[in-house]
Each structure stands twice: as structure tokens, then as C-alpha cells.
Design a protein around this motif. Sequence first.
Motif, PDB file in Angstrom:
ATOM      1  N   LEU A 140       0.821  -1.214   0.000  1.00 25.61           N
ATOM      2  CA  LEU A 140       0.000   0.000   0.000  1.00 25.61           C
ATOM      3  C   LEU A 140       0.855   1.263   0.000  1.00 25.61           C
ATOM      4  O   LEU A 140       0.383   2.333  -0.370  1.00 25.61           O
ATOM      5  CB  LEU A 140      -0.925   0.014   1.230  1.00 25.61           C
ATOM      6  CG  LEU A 140      -2.147  -0.905   1.157  1.00 25.61           C
ATOM      7  CD1 LEU A 140      -2.774  -1.060   2.540  1.00 25.61           C
ATOM      8  CD2 LEU A 140      -3.170  -0.359   0.172  1.00 25.61           C
ATOM      9  N   ASP A 141       2.127   1.121   0.416  1.00 28.15           N
ATOM     10  CA  ASP A 141       3.031   2.273   0.485  1.00 28.15           C
ATOM     11  C   ASP A 141       4.055   2.303  -0.644  1.00 28.15           C
ATOM     12  O   ASP A 141       4.897   3.207  -0.686  1.00 28.15           O
ATOM     13  CB  ASP A 141       3.788   2.257   1.823  1.00 28.15           C
ATOM     14  CG  ASP A 141       2.892   2.601   2.998  1.00 28.15           C
ATOM     15  OD1 ASP A 141       1.914   3.338   2.783  1.00 28.15           O
ATOM     16  OD2 ASP A 141       3.167   2.136   4.117  1.00 28.15           O
ATOM     17  N   THR A 142       4.031   1.341  -1.535  1.00 27.02           N
ATOM     18  CA  THR A 142       5.039   1.271  -2.592  1.00 27.02           C
ATOM     19  C   THR A 142       4.443   1.655  -3.941  1.00 27.02           C
ATOM     20  O   THR A 142       3.234   1.854  -4.076  1.00 27.02           O
ATOM     21  CB  THR A 142       5.615  -0.156  -2.697  1.00 27.02           C
ATOM     22  OG1 THR A 142       4.600  -1.031  -3.190  1.00 27.02           O
ATOM     23  CG2 THR A 142       6.100  -0.641  -1.334  1.00 27.02           C
ATOM     24  N   SER A 143       5.289   1.728  -4.942  1.00 27.37           N
ATOM     25  CA  SER A 143       4.842   2.068  -6.297  1.00 27.37           C
ATOM     26  C   SER A 143       4.395   0.844  -7.089  1.00 27.37           C
ATOM     27  O   SER A 143       4.055   0.965  -8.262  1.00 27.37           O
ATOM     28  CB  SER A 143       5.974   2.785  -7.050  1.00 27.37           C
ATOM     29  OG  SER A 143       7.120   1.950  -7.154  1.00 27.37           O
ATOM     30  N   HIS A 144       4.390  -0.318  -6.465  1.00 29.41           N
ATOM     31  CA  HIS A 144       3.946  -1.523  -7.168  1.00 29.41           C
ATOM     32  C   HIS A 144       2.508  -1.348  -7.636  1.00 29.41           C
ATOM     33  O   HIS A 144       1.630  -0.954  -6.869  1.00 29.41           O
ATOM     34  CB  HIS A 144       4.044  -2.751  -6.262  1.00 29.41           C
ATOM     35  CG  HIS A 144       5.442  -3.117  -5.901  1.00 29.41           C
ATOM     36  ND1 HIS A 144       5.892  -3.149  -4.605  1.00 29.41           N
ATOM     37  CD2 HIS A 144       6.497  -3.468  -6.676  1.00 29.41           C
ATOM     38  CE1 HIS A 144       7.164  -3.501  -4.585  1.00 29.41           C
ATOM     39  NE2 HIS A 144       7.557  -3.702  -5.829  1.00 29.41           N
ATOM     40  N   THR A 145       2.283  -1.646  -8.889  1.00 30.77           N
ATOM     41  CA  THR A 145       0.925  -1.527  -9.438  1.00 30.77           C
ATOM     42  C   THR A 145       0.184  -2.853  -9.413  1.00 30.77           C
ATOM     43  O   THR A 145      -1.034  -2.885  -9.606  1.00 30.77           O
ATOM     44  CB  THR A 145       0.982  -1.022 -10.892  1.00 30.77           C
ATOM     45  OG1 THR A 145       1.761  -1.935 -11.679  1.00 30.77           O
ATOM     46  CG2 THR A 145       1.620   0.354 -10.952  1.00 30.77           C
ATOM     47  N   SER A 146       0.914  -3.935  -9.192  1.00 29.92           N
ATOM     48  CA  SER A 146       0.311  -5.262  -9.183  1.00 29.92           C
ATOM     49  C   SER A 146       0.868  -6.067  -8.006  1.00 29.92           C
ATOM     50  O   SER A 146       2.071  -6.065  -7.764  1.00 29.92           O
ATOM     51  CB  SER A 146       0.615  -5.995 -10.494  1.00 29.92           C
ATOM     52  OG  SER A 146       0.146  -7.322 -10.462  1.00 29.92           O
ATOM     53  N   VAL A 147      -0.028  -6.716  -7.259  1.00 33.78           N
ATOM     54  CA  VAL A 147       0.377  -7.511  -6.107  1.00 33.78           C
ATOM     55  C   VAL A 147      -0.204  -8.912  -6.260  1.00 33.78           C
ATOM     56  O   VAL A 147      -1.402  -9.070  -6.503  1.00 33.78           O
ATOM     57  CB  VAL A 147      -0.112  -6.889  -4.783  1.00 33.78           C
ATOM     58  CG1 VAL A 147       0.382  -7.709  -3.595  1.00 33.78           C
ATOM     59  CG2 VAL A 147       0.349  -5.438  -4.667  1.00 33.78           C
ATOM     60  N   ILE A 148       0.660  -9.918  -6.132  1.00 31.17           N
ATOM     61  CA  ILE A 148       0.236 -11.313  -6.261  1.00 31.17           C
ATOM     62  C   ILE A 148       0.456 -12.016  -4.933  1.00 31.17           C
ATOM     63  O   ILE A 148       1.576 -12.040  -4.410  1.00 31.17           O
ATOM     64  CB  ILE A 148       1.028 -12.032  -7.373  1.00 31.17           C
ATOM     65  CG1 ILE A 148       0.884 -11.295  -8.705  1.00 31.17           C
ATOM     66  CG2 ILE A 148       0.561 -13.481  -7.510  1.00 31.17           C
ATOM     67  CD1 ILE A 148       1.811 -11.814  -9.786  1.00 31.17           C
ATOM     68  N   PHE A 149      -0.603 -12.579  -4.370  1.00 30.78           N
ATOM     69  CA  PHE A 149      -0.505 -13.386  -3.164  1.00 30.78           C
ATOM     70  C   PHE A 149      -0.568 -14.855  -3.569  1.00 30.78           C
ATOM     71  O   PHE A 149      -1.506 -15.280  -4.244  1.00 30.78           O
ATOM     72  CB  PHE A 149      -1.646 -13.070  -2.201  1.00 30.78           C
ATOM     73  CG  PHE A 149      -1.596 -11.677  -1.634  1.00 30.78           C
ATOM     74  CD1 PHE A 149      -0.691 -11.353  -0.640  1.00 30.78           C
ATOM     75  CD2 PHE A 149      -2.464 -10.697  -2.092  1.00 30.78           C
ATOM     76  CE1 PHE A 149      -0.640 -10.062  -0.123  1.00 30.78           C
ATOM     77  CE2 PHE A 149      -2.433  -9.417  -1.579  1.00 30.78           C
ATOM     78  CZ  PHE A 149      -1.516  -9.098  -0.592  1.00 30.78           C
ATOM     79  N   ILE A 150       0.445 -15.612  -3.162  1.00 28.96           N
ATOM     80  CA  ILE A 150       0.543 -17.025  -3.529  1.00 28.96           C
ATOM     81  C   ILE A 150       0.406 -17.880  -2.279  1.00 28.96           C
ATOM     82  O   ILE A 150       1.178 -17.731  -1.327  1.00 28.96           O
ATOM     83  CB  ILE A 150       1.889 -17.320  -4.217  1.00 28.96           C
ATOM     84  CG1 ILE A 150       2.052 -16.438  -5.467  1.00 28.96           C
ATOM     85  CG2 ILE A 150       1.994 -18.791  -4.580  1.00 28.96           C
ATOM     86  CD1 ILE A 150       3.435 -16.499  -6.075  1.00 28.96           C
ATOM     87  N   LEU A 151      -0.587 -18.771  -2.269  1.00 31.12           N
ATOM     88  CA  LEU A 151      -0.757 -19.715  -1.173  1.00 31.12           C
ATOM     89  C   LEU A 151      -0.259 -21.076  -1.637  1.00 31.12           C
ATOM     90  O   LEU A 151      -0.781 -21.653  -2.583  1.00 31.12           O
ATOM     91  CB  LEU A 151      -2.226 -19.802  -0.746  1.00 31.12           C
ATOM     92  CG  LEU A 151      -2.685 -18.677   0.192  1.00 31.12           C
ATOM     93  CD1 LEU A 151      -2.972 -17.409  -0.591  1.00 31.12           C
ATOM     94  CD2 LEU A 151      -3.895 -19.102   1.008  1.00 31.12           C
ATOM     95  N   LYS A 152       0.769 -21.561  -0.965  1.00 29.42           N
ATOM     96  CA  LYS A 152       1.415 -22.799  -1.389  1.00 29.42           C
ATOM     97  C   LYS A 152       0.586 -24.022  -1.008  1.00 29.42           C
ATOM     98  O   LYS A 152      -0.259 -23.991  -0.120  1.00 29.42           O
ATOM     99  CB  LYS A 152       2.802 -22.895  -0.752  1.00 29.42           C
ATOM    100  CG  LYS A 152       3.783 -21.829  -1.241  1.00 29.42           C
ATOM    101  CD  LYS A 152       5.141 -22.017  -0.593  1.00 29.42           C
ATOM    102  CE  LYS A 152       6.141 -20.988  -1.080  1.00 29.42           C
ATOM    103  NZ  LYS A 152       7.464 -21.162  -0.429  1.00 29.42           N
ATOM    104  N   ASP A 153       0.886 -25.098  -1.699  1.00 28.21           N
ATOM    105  CA  ASP A 153       0.170 -26.352  -1.492  1.00 28.21           C
ATOM    106  C   ASP A 153       0.369 -26.847  -0.063  1.00 28.21           C
ATOM    107  O   ASP A 153       1.482 -26.799   0.480  1.00 28.21           O
ATOM    108  CB  ASP A 153       0.679 -27.398  -2.492  1.00 28.21           C
ATOM    109  CG  ASP A 153      -0.202 -28.623  -2.532  1.00 28.21           C
ATOM    110  OD1 ASP A 153      -1.367 -28.522  -2.111  1.00 28.21           O
ATOM    111  OD2 ASP A 153       0.263 -29.678  -2.981  1.00 28.21           O
ATOM    112  N   GLY A 154      -0.712 -27.321   0.533  1.00 23.88           N
ATOM    113  CA  GLY A 154      -0.644 -27.886   1.877  1.00 23.88           C
ATOM    114  C   GLY A 154      -0.959 -26.914   2.987  1.00 23.88           C
ATOM    115  O   GLY A 154      -1.136 -27.319   4.140  1.00 23.88           O
TER     116      GLY A 154
END
Length: 364
Positions: free
Chosen positions: A82-96
Amino acid sequence: MLGQISEFLTQNPKSKARTIASRLAVDKSELNRLLHDNKDKFEQDEEFRWSIINSSCSIEFGGATWLTAEHFENAFSDNSPLDTSHTSVIFILKDGCKPMLDFIGRLLAFCNQLVSAGKKVTLDFEGPKSALSYLDRIGFFDVLNENIEVLPKRPSGNRSKAYKGNNDGVIEFRMIDPIAPDAEIPKLLQHSFVSCGGQSRSQSMFTVLAELYGNVIEHSQTTLPGFAGLQFYPKAKKIQTVISDNGLGIVGTLSQVVPQKYPHVALLMAAAEHPGVALLTEIFKVGALSQVNSDGRGLGLKLSGQIAEKFSARISIRQSNFELMVNYDRHGVNFDHHLNLPYLAGTHICFEFKLDASCDSRLN
């Protein structure tokens, strides 16, 4: 305004300043100033058309473990997206991975706030299909912003609708409208606590949950909806409830009135390691702090704590960049805190208590 500009340019790349200003109904000169002052976020081509600088970050959770709120916080090595210039954020939930309710609540709030700030958000469940199915069951996707991409495919929400109300050990995520909050939510939470933990807890549980719910509503000051949910964990013999909003938070609203209304508390805050932690701790210890002028207000969290002590309960209160943990057991209460957390607006409360015989003896 930066969030509005980012959201517009996400949907309408290569737009000229006059178009952006017209569509957002803002002053063109002020818009130009913001665009040129934020060249790390926006770029202009040879035809004077503006676009977002494409950048993304990925945040991973899991392996084969239960995911808690602590896992969520520890996954952010640097600044909040929320404080960075990143325009895209990907949340990855690993197997298990097996996400618990306190983890899910923070992930849900974070995703919705990122989209509101004009960022593209993706939830990647390519590995853990069981986690995807569980989140569908508890209504996660009913509250998740519809613009968030879910991989491999966003569930339809039919599971939560089909099973809604069929299991007293689950209260599916319910939206909290900041303008007209649903007064039935604390009653639903109370019903589940009583069903899972016994009738002796009925009135006490309603008092705690109503006060926690009321504090979130009172200190929200936002147009973004919040949410509440509950999960009973039979093997662990414990219940978790989360109540969240996306506004200013308890500390954000009270800090505005403390210097004038409570100068003695302002002195404590000034001398403390962290003023927000000091303020919240004072609320639980002493109470009687409120942003409104009304007798009897501001006692809710203190009263909740007094009742929670009978249940050996744990209350965590996540604010913008810190968290206060209030732990109760037969020996009394102790406070702990985490600082320098990634920015997340609002108040995010998790109330957890374990079901054991000692609780019943302290209720008599």
C-alpha cells in the motif's frame, strides 16, 4: 487522489491529463502537479499520454502448515504494498497450507484495500485446492472485491450460500456496512459461541462481541465495508472471531481528541516507546476514553477485557502499523505488541478463547 488516478489509469492507460481531470472531476493543474511529482508511479509518452509504470510484487504463504496472523505479518519483508509504487500484487498460497481465520481476515482486508488504492491484485491458489474450497465455504469470496483475480478460477460462492447457517461452528464472512451496520451480527456470533461452548457463556459472550463490534463501527469513519466471521476448531478446542474495518482505526480516531480531552494520557503516549501501543493499553486497563462526549462511553474494551479474563481469552488488535496482544489467563493479564508492521488501515480484531473446564469454574 493518487489512488483514484492509479485506478483510472489501470482501466484507461495512455490517457491525456485533460481526460483524466475531466473524468475524475479534479483541477487539471493540480492533477498535472501530482503526475509530475510521482514519476516513480506514472510515466508520460511522446504524445503526452499518461500510464502507470508497470511493476509487481509477489508475496508467498505456506507450505504444509497452519497459517496464522503471525505468518501473514512475517511474509512482508519490506514496506507494505500500500506504500510502494507496485501496481500489481500477487498473493501465492502454497500447497498444503491451512489458513486460520485470523490469517484470512487480514488477507481479505489487505486485498480489498489494495484494490481501493488502484492496484491490481491476484490470489494464486494453483497449488492448495483445499484452501480455495475452504475459503469458498466460509464466504471469503462473497466479501472479496470482485475486481480481484483468483487463480485458477474464482469460485461462484455457491458453497457458502448452500451451507450458510447449517453449522453453528461457522459464521460465514458477513459484510459490515459502515453507514448501516447489521445489528444481527453480534447475536449470530453469540449464538455460535453458546452452541460450541455452552449456555453459561451466553450473556458474557454477547457483551464482549457487541462491545468489540461496536468499537470497530464507532472508530471506522470510512465508506469501505468491513466484515466479521467466526470459526470453531474442535480438535484445538478453541473459537476465533474476527471483526475488521478499513477506516481510521481506534488509535486513529482517539489520537485526534486525546490532547484536549485526556492530557494525562497524552503525557503517557509521549513518554512511551510507541504512542499507539500506550493508548490501546490504557484503554484496556482504565477505559473511559471516547471520542464522543457521553457518560459511560469508552468503557467497552475494558469491560470486554474483564469478561475475557474469565475465559483465558486472547484479544489481538491490529492497527495501521502495529498490533497489541492482550492475553488473559488464571494469573491475570499480560500485554505484548508487534511494531513496524506493513501498513494496513483500520482496526482488525481477533478474539480467541479455548474451551476448557477451568473457564466454567471461573464463570460461577
